[in-house]
Design a protein around this motif. Structure first.
Motif, mmCIF file in Angstrom:
data_model
loop_
_atom_site.group_PDB
_atom_site.id
_atom_site.type_symbol
_atom_site.label_atom_id
_atom_site.label_comp_id
_atom_site.label_asym_id
_atom_site.label_seq_id
_atom_site.Cartn_x
_atom_site.Cartn_y
_atom_site.Cartn_z
ATOM 1 N N GLY A 468 0.833 -1.185 0.000
ATOM 2 C CA GLY A 468 0.000 0.000 0.000
ATOM 3 C C GLY A 468 0.874 1.243 0.000
ATOM 4 N N PHE A 469 0.350 2.356 -0.527
ATOM 5 C CA PHE A 469 1.151 3.572 -0.692
ATOM 6 C C PHE A 469 1.210 4.320 0.647
ATOM 7 N N CYS A 470 2.004 3.765 1.584
ATOM 8 C CA CYS A 470 2.063 4.309 2.945
ATOM 9 C C CYS A 470 3.441 4.863 3.303
ATOM 10 N N TRP A 471 4.341 4.889 2.357
ATOM 11 C CA TRP A 471 5.680 5.409 2.583
ATOM 12 C C TRP A 471 6.007 6.397 1.468
ATOM 13 N N ARG A 472 6.807 7.394 1.764
ATOM 14 C CA ARG A 472 7.162 8.377 0.749
ATOM 15 C C ARG A 472 7.917 7.684 -0.387
ATOM 16 N N TRP A 473 7.887 8.298 -1.546
ATOM 17 C CA TRP A 473 8.510 7.718 -2.747
ATOM 18 C C TRP A 473 9.579 8.710 -3.200
ATOM 19 N N SER A 474 10.833 8.398 -2.877
ATOM 20 C CA SER A 474 11.935 9.334 -3.088
ATOM 21 C C SER A 474 12.559 9.188 -4.463
ATOM 22 N N GLY A 548 -0.271 -1.928 4.460
ATOM 23 C CA GLY A 548 0.266 -0.863 5.292
ATOM 24 C C GLY A 548 -0.766 -0.356 6.277
ATOM 25 N N PRO A 549 -0.418 0.683 7.035
ATOM 26 C CA PRO A 549 -1.352 1.224 8.048
ATOM 27 C C PRO A 549 -2.522 1.996 7.453
ATOM 28 N N ASP A 550 -2.591 2.103 6.114
ATOM 29 C CA ASP A 550 -3.747 2.802 5.530
ATOM 30 C C ASP A 550 -5.002 1.947 5.530
ATOM 31 N N LEU A 551 -4.870 0.627 5.797
ATOM 32 C CA LEU A 551 -6.042 -0.247 5.882
ATOM 33 C C LEU A 551 -5.781 -1.305 6.951
ATOM 34 N N VAL A 552 -6.492 -1.184 8.069
ATOM 35 C CA VAL A 552 -6.292 -2.104 9.198
ATOM 36 C C VAL A 552 -7.624 -2.668 9.650
ATOM 37 N N TRP A 553 -7.567 -3.783 10.356
ATOM 38 C CA TRP A 553 -8.762 -4.472 10.832
ATOM 39 C C TRP A 553 -8.967 -4.128 12.307
ATOM 40 N N ARG A 554 -10.162 -3.570 12.612
ATOM 41 C CA ARG A 554 -10.461 -3.179 13.983
ATOM 42 C C ARG A 554 -11.882 -3.596 14.346
ATOM 43 N N LYS A 563 -4.561 9.514 7.029
ATOM 44 C CA LYS A 563 -3.303 10.084 7.503
ATOM 45 C C LYS A 563 -2.109 9.177 7.222
ATOM 46 N N SER A 564 -2.381 7.890 7.013
ATOM 47 C CA SER A 564 -1.289 6.954 6.759
ATOM 48 C C SER A 564 -0.948 6.840 5.277
ATOM 49 N N SER A 565 -1.748 7.454 4.425
ATOM 50 C CA SER A 565 -1.527 7.354 2.987
ATOM 51 C C SER A 565 -0.582 8.448 2.513
ATOM 52 N N LYS A 566 0.370 8.059 1.662
ATOM 53 C CA LYS A 566 1.275 9.021 1.043
ATOM 54 C C LYS A 566 0.845 9.346 -0.386
ATOM 55 N N ASP A 567 -0.301 8.821 -0.778
ATOM 56 C CA ASP A 567 -0.851 9.120 -2.091
ATOM 57 C C ASP A 567 -1.680 10.392 -1.951
ATOM 58 N N THR A 568 -1.077 11.537 -2.251
ATOM 59 C CA THR A 568 -1.722 12.811 -1.964
ATOM 60 C C THR A 568 -3.014 13.017 -2.742
ATOM 61 N N LEU A 581 -11.716 3.431 -2.376
ATOM 62 C CA LEU A 581 -10.557 3.405 -3.272
ATOM 63 C C LEU A 581 -9.422 2.567 -2.704
ATOM 64 N N ILE A 582 -9.207 2.655 -1.392
ATOM 65 C CA ILE A 582 -8.122 1.885 -0.765
ATOM 66 C C ILE A 582 -8.420 0.393 -0.831
ATOM 67 N N ARG A 583 -9.666 0.013 -0.589
ATOM 68 C CA ARG A 583 -10.001 -1.421 -0.687
ATOM 69 C C ARG A 583 -9.882 -1.913 -2.125
ATOM 70 N N ASN A 584 -10.268 -1.074 -3.098
ATOM 71 C CA ASN A 584 -10.056 -1.433 -4.503
ATOM 72 C C ASN A 584 -8.567 -1.585 -4.814
ATOM 73 N N THR A 585 -7.758 -0.705 -4.224
ATOM 74 C CA THR A 585 -6.305 -0.768 -4.441
ATOM 75 C C THR A 585 -5.754 -2.112 -4.001
ATOM 76 N N TYR A 586 -6.119 -2.535 -2.792
ATOM 77 C CA TYR A 586 -5.596 -3.817 -2.294
ATOM 78 C C TYR A 586 -6.187 -4.993 -3.083
#
Length: 617
Positions: A468-474, A548-554, A563-568, A581-586
Motif C-alpha cells: 500500500g502507498f504508505c511510505w514516501r517515494w523518493s 500498510g497502516p492505511d487499511l487495518v482491521w479493527r 493520515k497513513s496514505s502518502k498518495d496525496t 478506493l483503498i479497498r479497490n487498491t488492495y
C-alpha cells in the motif's frame, strides 16, 4: 454416476462435492441442470455399453474457472491408449443464428443475449485442455468433443449444423442419440477409465502463457490464446460489428466487463492482432502509462509501426470522427471526465467529455473494464457512464460479462475470497480452504514474505512484492556530479529491521534498476517494492502484498486511515470514497499473481485476522 442417477442421490452428492472443491455453493440453476442433463448422459452411456467409463463431472478447464459439463475418460478400443471425450450438455430445444457471426447463436426462451455455438464451445475446450495438459502434449488425438442437446431434435436446431464439425466438435440431439452412441463406442472401450482419469491430475497442468511474453507474436504472427466461452463471444461481436459498420453504416459499441485475469486484455490483443494482420485500422488505448509503455516495448519491439498501435485515452480529443475501424479501450475503468490536463496547450484543449471523444473516434468503440479497479478520484469508467453516453448518441450497446478467470490459476474461489475479505461484496471474510491451482499464505515477517518470493524467482518463475502507498517515494540518490548512487529504502519497517526501495520513479532505467513502467516485467524489478500504479494491469506468477497502516482491521471491520496514505491525490478524496478506493487498491494488488499470493500486514491485529482465515489450508 450411473448408480447415483438410479438412486436419485446424484444432485445432492454433486452439490456437496462442489462446495468442498470450490469453496462456494453451486447455483440453483446449475443444480437443476445436473438433475436434468446428467441422467440423459448416463442413460446414453449405458445404452452404448459404456457404463464403466470414468465420468468426471464439472471438470475444471485448466487455468480458468470454466468447467466442462462432463469429461469421459477411458481406453481407446483399437489403440489401447488413454482416450477422452469432452461433453457439453444443453437443454436447448430451439436456437437462432446471429447474422454475420457463424459461431454465435441466441436461444429461444433465454432472451436476445448472444451465446457461443455449442460446437465452438466444446472445440475450444478440447484445444485448451490439449494445450495445457502435459499428458496430452504430442497426443492431441486422444481427446475429442461433442455437444449433446438431449431435449432437441435435429430439425429444431438445424441451423447449428451449418458450423463445420471436426474431431474436437460434433453435434448430437435426442433424435441423433444413436449416432452419439456410435461416436462414443468408436472412441471408448467398455472397460474402466480410472487409469486414464488419473493422468489428468492437477500436477499435469502446464504453465499458462503470460500476456507480455507472447504479445509480439500475437500482433505480428498469429493468435497465441485460445478464447473460451464469453471471451470468444466478445471477440466475435467486435468482428461482426465491424463488418456491419462497413456494409450498412451501422455503429455498435461493445462493452466487456470482467474481474482480474478474466481475459479482458487477452481479448483486446487478439482483436488488435487480427485487425493488424488483415490491414484494418485499430488502436489499443489505456489510461496507464506503465501498461501502454510495456506493450509498446514488448509487442512493438523493432517495429515503430506496431508501437504506434498503442496509445492513451487522451489522444483522441481531435481525432477524425469514425477515423478508425476499431478503438480498443483497455482498462476502461480509468477513463477520466476530460482529456485535458495542466500541460494541455490552450489551442489543443477539448470541451468534450473523454468518453464522448472515445465513442466518436472509431466505427466500433470497444470498452474493456473492471469497475472494482477504480483506484483514483476522477476515474469514472463505469458501465453506466458508457451506456448513457452511447445511448445519448443513438448507438446500440452490446454487453459481454466474462465470468471465467485466467489469472490466479483460474481460481474462482480465490477471487471470491479476496472480494469477501475486503468487503467489496456482502458476507464478510471467509476462511481460505485451499485450491489445487492456487496457494495463499500469511507471512509472520516481511523477511519471510521476501524469502518465499525469492525462492520462486530463483526457480525460474516471476515474483514481485507490492505494498500500500504508505511510505514516501523518493527520487534516486545522485552525487555532486549527477552520478547514480542508489535508491532510497523508503519502505521501512523498523519493528522487523526491514527496508526496501520503491520501484524507480522515472521513466528511464537507472543503475541497473528498470523504469517504473517496466518494473513488473523486467527481471531486475524483484528487489524493489511496487505500488498500485506500477502493478495495475500486469500479472506475474507469485505476488507478495504488504498491507500498510492505511487499511487495518479493527473490531470486525476494515478501517481506512487517510493520515497513513502518502498518495496525496487519493488522500484528498472524501472519507467514504477514500475507504472504497483503498479497498479497490488492495484488491488489485492481491489479484496480480497467477499461482500464489503471500500476505503480510504491518499491523498485528490485521495480521492475526488474516492468519485466522487460513483454516485447514
Amino acid at each position: 454416476m450411473v448408480h447415483a442417477t438410479a438412486a436419485g442421490s446424484l444432485v445432492e452428492s454433486l452439490a456437496t462435492q462442489f462446495r468442498f472443491t470450490y469453496g462456494f455453493e453451486a447455483g440453483v440453476s446449475e443444480q437443476r441442470s445436473w438433475g436434468k442433463s446428467l441422467p440423459a448422459l448416463a442413460h446414453t452411456l449405458v445404452d452404448a455399453g459404456r457404463g464403466d467409463v470414468e465420468v468426471l463431472i464439472e471438470y475444471p478447464v485448466p487455468l480458468s474457472s470454466y468447467r466442462v459439463d462432463a469429461l469421459l475418460a477411458g481406453v481407446h478400443p483399437t489403440t489401447g491408449e488413454p482416450a477422452y471425450v469432452v461433453v457439453e450438455l444443453k437443454q436447448w430445444t430451439a436456437v437462432h443464428p446471429v447474422p454475420d457471426a457463424e459461431d454465435l447463436v441466441t436461444v429461444e426462451g433465454m432472451g436476445h443475449t448472444a451465446r457461443l455455438h455449442p460446437v465452438a464451445q466444446v472445440r475450444r475446450y478440447c484445444d485448451h485442455i490439449a494445450d495445457f495438459t502435459k499428458s496430452l502434449h504430442g497426443h492431441e488425438h486422444r481427446i475429442s468433443g461433442a455437444a449433446f442437446l438431449h431435449n432437441a431434435t435435429d430439425f429444431g436446431v438445424d441451423s447449428l449444423f451449418d458450423l463445420q464439425a471436426d474431431t474436437y466438435g460434433r453435434l448430437f440431439t435426442a433424435s441423433s442419440k444413436g449416432k452419439f452412441q456410435e461416436f462414443l463406442t468408436e472412441r471408448l472401450a467398455p472397460v474402466s477409465g480410472a487409469s486414464a482419469a488419473d493422468d489428468l491430475h492437477p500436477e499435469q497442468i502446464a504453465p499458462s502463457k503470460q500476456l507480455m511474453a507472447v504479445a509480439a507474436q500475437e500482433i505480428k504472427e498469429r493468435s497465441q490464446f485460445n478464447l473460451l466461452n464469453e471471451q470468444q463471444v466478445a471477440y466475435s461481436l467486435v468482428m461482426r460489428a465491424l463488418k456491419k459498420s462497413k456494409q450498412s453504416d451501422v455503429k455498435e459499441v461493445i462493452v466487456v466487463t470482467g474481474g482480474p485475469g478474466s481475459g479482458k486484455s487477452v481479448i483486446a490483443l487478439e482483436v488488435l492482432g487480427e485487425l493488424y494482420r488483415s490491414g484494418e485500422t485499430a488502436i489499443h488505448a489505456t489510461g496507464s502509462k506503465s501498461f501502454t509503455t510495456t506493450l509498446q516495448k514488448v509487442a512493438g519491439k523493432g517495429s515503430g509501426r506496431i508501437q504506434k498501435l498503442f496509445g492513451y485515452f487522451n489522444h483522441f480529443s481531435h481525432a477524425e470522427k469514425n477515423g478508425l475501424d476499431v478503438l480498443l479501450c483497455d482498462e476502461a475503468h480509468r477513463i477520466r471526465e476530460s482529456s485535458n490536463h495542466r500541460f494541455t496547450p490552450k489551442n489543443r484543449r477539448s470541451n468534450r467529455r473523454q468518453i464522448e471523444e472515445l465513442l466518436d473516434a472509431a466505427r466500433v468503440p470497444v470498452f474493456v473494464l473492471d469497475e472494482h479497479q477504480v483506484v483514483r478520484p476522477g476515474e469514472m469508467g463505469t458501465v453506466r457512464e458508457i451506456d448513457e453516453a452511447a445511448k445519448a448518441k443513438g448507438l446500440t450497446v452490446r454487453h459481454v460479462n466474462l465470468d471465467g478467470q485466467f489469472r490466479c490459476g483460474g481460481s474462482r474461489a480465490y477471487e471470491e475470497w479476496v472480494v469477501r475479505l475486503l468487503g467489496l461484496t456482502p458476507g464478510g471474510p471467509i476462511p481460505w480452504e485451499g485450491d489445487d491451482h492456487f496457494t495463499v499464505s500469511v507471512a509472520e515477517t516481511p523477511q519471510e514474505l521476501e524469502a518465499l518470493l525469492r525462492s520462486r524467482q530463483e526457480s525460474g518463475l516471476q515474483a514481485r512484492m507490492t505494498a500500500g502507498f504508505c511510505w514516501r517515494w523518493s527520487e534516486p540518490v545522485l552525487d555532486d556530479d549527477k552520478n547514480f548512487v542508489g535508491l532510497v529504502d523508503d519502505v521501512t519497517l523498523p519493528e522487523w529491521d526491514y527496508k526496501r526501495p520503491w520501484n524507480v520513479q522515472g521513466e528511464r532505467s537507472i543503475g541497473g534498476y528498470p523504469s517504473k513502467n517496466l518494473w513488473a516485467t523486467d527481471p531486475a524489478g524483484f528487489t524493489q517494492v511496487g505500488c498500485i500504479y506500477t502493478a495495475q494491469g500486469f500479472e506475474y506468477d507469485w505476488s507478495g502484498v504488504i498491507f500498510g497502516p492505511d487499511l487495518v482491521w479493527r473490531n470486525g471491520v476494515w478501517v481506512a486511515d487517510k493520515k497513513s496514505s502518502k498518495d496525496t491525490i487519493v488522500a484528498r478524496a472524501p472519507e467514504h470514497e477514500f475507504a472504497h478506493l483503498i479497498r479497490n487498491t488492495y484488491k488489485v494488488l492481491l489479484t496480480r499473481g497467477m499461482q500464489g499470493t503471500v500476505l503480510f500486514s504491518t499491523d498485528q491485529e490485521t495480521r492475526e485476522m488474516l492468519r485466522s482465515l487460513m483454516g485447514s489450508a
